[in-house]
Design a protein around this motif. Structure first.
Motif, PDB file in Angstrom:
ATOM      1  N   TYR A  25      25.483  33.076  -4.698  1.00  0.00           N
ATOM      2  CA  TYR A  25      25.402  31.815  -5.439  1.00  0.00           C
ATOM      3  C   TYR A  25      24.599  32.081  -6.706  1.00  0.00           C
ATOM      4  O   TYR A  25      23.574  32.756  -6.667  1.00  0.00           O
ATOM      5  N   TYR A  26      25.071  31.571  -7.796  1.00  0.00           N
ATOM      6  CA  TYR A  26      24.348  31.791  -9.048  1.00  0.00           C
ATOM      7  C   TYR A  26      24.632  30.647 -10.011  1.00  0.00           C
ATOM      8  O   TYR A  26      25.650  29.963  -9.917  1.00  0.00           O
ATOM      9  N   GLU A  27      23.682  30.429 -10.913  1.00  0.00           N
ATOM     10  CA  GLU A  27      23.828  29.389 -11.935  1.00  0.00           C
ATOM     11  C   GLU A  27      24.235  30.020 -13.262  1.00  0.00           C
ATOM     12  O   GLU A  27      23.954  31.198 -13.519  1.00  0.00           O
ATOM     13  N   GLN A  28      24.870  29.220 -14.113  1.00  0.00           N
ATOM     14  CA  GLN A  28      25.294  29.720 -15.415  1.00  0.00           C
ATOM     15  C   GLN A  28      24.590  29.028 -16.580  1.00  0.00           C
ATOM     16  O   GLN A  28      24.731  29.458 -17.723  1.00  0.00           O
ATOM     17  N   ALA A  29      23.824  27.983 -16.273  1.00  0.00           N
ATOM     18  CA  ALA A  29      23.086  27.280 -17.325  1.00  0.00           C
ATOM     19  C   ALA A  29      21.698  26.920 -16.792  1.00  0.00           C
ATOM     20  O   ALA A  29      21.567  26.430 -15.664  1.00  0.00           O
ATOM     21  N   PHE A  30      20.670  27.170 -17.603  1.00  0.00           N
ATOM     22  CA  PHE A  30      19.286  26.890 -17.234  1.00  0.00           C
ATOM     23  C   PHE A  30      18.705  25.932 -18.265  1.00  0.00           C
ATOM     24  O   PHE A  30      18.711  26.232 -19.466  1.00  0.00           O
ATOM     25  N   LEU A  31      18.215  24.776 -17.770  1.00  0.00           N
ATOM     26  CA  LEU A  31      17.729  23.717 -18.658  1.00  0.00           C
ATOM     27  C   LEU A  31      16.279  23.376 -18.308  1.00  0.00           C
ATOM     28  O   LEU A  31      15.872  23.520 -17.148  1.00  0.00           O
ATOM     29  N   PRO A  32      15.503  22.885 -19.265  1.00  0.00           N
ATOM     30  CA  PRO A  32      14.159  22.391 -18.936  1.00  0.00           C
ATOM     31  C   PRO A  32      14.253  21.252 -17.924  1.00  0.00           C
ATOM     32  O   PRO A  32      15.073  20.332 -18.068  1.00  0.00           O
ATOM     33  N   LEU A  33      13.427  21.315 -16.887  1.00  0.00           N
ATOM     34  CA  LEU A  33      13.473  20.332 -15.817  1.00  0.00           C
ATOM     35  C   LEU A  33      13.288  18.906 -16.332  1.00  0.00           C
ATOM     36  O   LEU A  33      14.040  17.992 -15.960  1.00  0.00           O
ATOM     37  N   GLN A  34      12.279  18.709 -17.184  1.00  0.00           N
ATOM     38  CA  GLN A  34      12.003  17.345 -17.637  1.00  0.00           C
ATOM     39  C   GLN A  34      13.126  16.797 -18.509  1.00  0.00           C
ATOM     40  O   GLN A  34      13.385  15.586 -18.528  1.00  0.00           O
ATOM     41  N   THR A  35      13.818  17.677 -19.193  1.00  0.00           N
ATOM     42  CA  THR A  35      14.984  17.242 -19.975  1.00  0.00           C
ATOM     43  C   THR A  35      16.098  16.760 -19.055  1.00  0.00           C
ATOM     44  O   THR A  35      16.712  15.709 -19.279  1.00  0.00           O
ATOM     45  N   ALA A  36      16.356  17.554 -17.981  1.00  0.00           N
ATOM     46  CA  ALA A  36      17.403  17.181 -17.027  1.00  0.00           C
ATOM     47  C   ALA A  36      17.063  15.868 -16.333  1.00  0.00           C
ATOM     48  O   ALA A  36      17.945  15.031 -16.094  1.00  0.00           O
ATOM     49  N   LEU A  37      15.766  15.676 -16.010  1.00  0.00           N
ATOM     50  CA  LEU A  37      15.359  14.429 -15.369  1.00  0.00           C
ATOM     51  C   LEU A  37      15.572  13.239 -16.307  1.00  0.00           C
ATOM     52  O   LEU A  37      16.052  12.179 -15.890  1.00  0.00           O
ATOM     53  N   GLU A  38      15.216  13.436 -17.557  1.00  0.00           N
ATOM     54  CA  GLU A  38      15.356  12.361 -18.534  1.00  0.00           C
ATOM     55  C   GLU A  38      16.821  11.964 -18.719  1.00  0.00           C
ATOM     56  O   GLU A  38      17.151  10.780 -18.860  1.00  0.00           O
ATOM     57  N   LEU A  39      17.704  12.960 -18.693  1.00  0.00           N
ATOM     58  CA  LEU A  39      19.133  12.704 -18.920  1.00  0.00           C
ATOM     59  C   LEU A  39      19.890  12.388 -17.634  1.00  0.00           C
ATOM     60  O   LEU A  39      21.097  12.132 -17.683  1.00  0.00           O
ATOM     61  N   HIS A  40      19.196  12.412 -16.496  1.00  0.00           N
ATOM     62  CA  HIS A  40      19.797  12.094 -15.201  1.00  0.00           C
ATOM     63  C   HIS A  40      20.974  13.004 -14.878  1.00  0.00           C
ATOM     64  O   HIS A  40      22.010  12.545 -14.360  1.00  0.00           O
ATOM     65  N   PHE A  41      20.843  14.287 -15.187  1.00  0.00           N
ATOM     66  CA  PHE A  41      21.897  15.236 -14.833  1.00  0.00           C
ATOM     67  C   PHE A  41      21.984  15.356 -13.305  1.00  0.00           C
ATOM     68  O   PHE A  41      20.979  15.251 -12.597  1.00  0.00           O
ATOM     69  N   ALA A  42      23.175  15.600 -12.807  1.00  0.00           N
ATOM     70  CA  ALA A  42      23.414  15.660 -11.359  1.00  0.00           C
ATOM     71  C   ALA A  42      22.638  16.805 -10.719  1.00  0.00           C
ATOM     72  O   ALA A  42      22.491  17.882 -11.305  1.00  0.00           O
ATOM     73  N   LYS A  43      22.139  16.566  -9.508  1.00  0.00           N
ATOM     74  CA  LYS A  43      21.420  17.588  -8.769  1.00  0.00           C
ATOM     75  C   LYS A  43      22.248  18.100  -7.604  1.00  0.00           C
ATOM     76  O   LYS A  43      23.121  17.404  -7.082  1.00  0.00           O
TER      77      LYS A  43
END
Length: 436
Positions: free
Chosen positions: A206-224
């Motif tokens: 399993y691997y990810e292809q995009a890494f984002l700042p956590l607080q940015t993702a929280l602010e934008l409500h990106f899916a978890k």
């Protein structure tokens, strides 16, 4: 003398081809089965970050309420958002990273590509330095970018090849979920197995292809992605929020500590933190903390499937059965040559010399059996790779296991040859010579 013994061994094998082939086959089948399962176990139980794993720790604290509390209750395996941010901002470790898994839609700028989803990791700035991620281009974001909720993204080489044709994309724009992000770095090939830093999204391959700042993702409500555990009334997300409530654990928190003294001090910090939170009324339980390093964390979670360990033990048992058969075949072969061995004894050869000669022949059988076992193990691993499991594609023979294959084959054949060689060397020469 070794060259002479080797010549005698090769001559003996060619003189009785059927018996020699049976012994080689017995060794090969046992080694093939054993090395297939042993290679899978080796791959799955390996250190995902050699040289660094002893410095990486996974803290656990217990913020749950008192309901259902029993002596020996284990602390949750994840942290709440409040506790994770408190630990992150305390900066009591050399490095620390708070994270969660997710998925984001990519809207490529090229009209030839349709939008698509990729697995993502929402994390903090120390993630890249702490886990020694290799960069092809650029770098990770900074702690200041975390606090500023920066629209920065680090992508993998695979995603960079797909969207930007492999060019240096640092500074270029990439739209994620309808929001424009700036590419600050491109990771080179990096797929640690097992996926140690978040076992809730998958253990292997399993691997990810995009890494984002956590607080940015929280602010934008990106899916978890991943699991969450809640208690009390916190069984779901807050209204208008895509994330679990304050009484749910759903994030992973890692720290880097470069000495045992720092690890002990950090564990004490976790105890004090739990005591403070209990005094404030947030925690209801007595301090219940754990601090395991990376390999201890994998053992604690039993990442290696139990059936793989069982298959390895069964394969060793099968190898033992093959060795017993090989002992019988060697005993029959060596005792049939009692006349030849007695003549050598009469001409002055010592029992030690005969024993060395017969063990050399056993070693030659082991080398031939190792070659056959190697072919069988390659076939076995090919079959494993076609199984429907998350670790199937990892089943490959590396150079270390290649050496183990021949070492095990030679060692097994020498062990099998000890008793037959000893028996053959202790046959009375006078009786053999008289009968001839």
């Amino acid at each position: 003398m070794f060259g002479y013994y080797l010549d005698l061994a090769l001559h003996s094998l060619t003189r009785n081809k059927v018996l020699g082939a049976l012994m080689v086959l017995a060794i090969a089948v046992g080694i093939g089965a054993c090395m297939t399962t042993l290679t899978v176990l080796h791959v799955l139980s390996g250190d995902p970050l050699p040289g660094k794993s002893g410095k990486l720790y996974y803290p656990q604290i217990d913020p749950q309420d008192a309901r259902g509390m029993m002596p020996g209750t284990l602390a949750p395996e994840q942290v709440t958002l409040i506790d994770g941010m408190n630990l992150l901002r305390a900066k009591r470790a050399d490095r620390q990273a708070l994270m969660a898994g997710g998925a984001v839609p990519i809207q490529p700028g090229s009209s030839s590509l349709d939008p698509f989803y990729v697995e993502a990791r929402y994390t903090s700035a120390d993630f890249f330095a702490m886990f020694d991620t290799p960069f092809l281009y650029g770098r990770g974001w900074t702690g200041a970018d975390d606090e500023a909720h920066a629209r920065d993204v680090v992508i993998t080489r695979q995603l960079n090849d797909k969207v930007f044709d492999g060019a240096d994309s640092t500074g270029r724009s990439l739209r994620l979920g309808g929001i424009t992000f700036r590419v600050v770095g491109v990771l080179d090939s990096w797929r640690p197995n097992p996926h140690f830093y978040d076992l809730t999204t998958g253990s292997y391959n399993y691997y990810e292809q995009a890494f984002l700042p956590l607080q940015t993702a929280l602010e934008l409500h990106f899916a978890k992605n991943g699991s969450n555990d809640c208690w009390g009334n916190g069984t779901g997300g807050v209204e208008g929020n895509a994330y679990p409530s304050a009484t749910c654990v759903w994030l992973q928190f890692w720290v880097e500590l470069d000495s045992a003294a720092k690890a002990a001090a950090y564990r004490q910090f976790l105890v004090h933190n739990s005591e403070e939170q209990k005094a404030l009324g947030r925690f209801q339980r007595a301090p219940n903390v754990q601090l395991r390093n990376l390999m201890q964390w994998l053992d604690y979670n039993r990442v290696v499937p139990g059936d793989v360990r069982l298959q390895a033990w069964l394969a060793f048992g099968f190898l033992l059965v093959c060795l017993v058969n090989t002992v019988g075949l060697m005993l029959a072969k060596f005792l049939r040559r009692s006349g030849e061995l007695s003549v050598r004894r009469a001409l002055g050869a010592s029992r030690r010399a005969l024993f060395a000669q017969l063990l050399t022949e056993s070693g030659v059988i082991g080398i031939a059996g190792g070659a056959g076992g190697l072919l069988l193990s390659l076939f076995g691993l090919w079959m494993v790779r076609h199984r429907a499991s998350d670790y199937a594609s990892l089943a490959h023979l590396d150079p270390a296991m290649l050496l183990v294959t021949f070492a095990l084959a030679i060692g097994a054949s020498l062990l099998a040859g000890i008793l037959p060689a000893w028996r053959a060397c202790h046959v009375a020469p006078a009786l053999q010579l008289k009968s001839h």
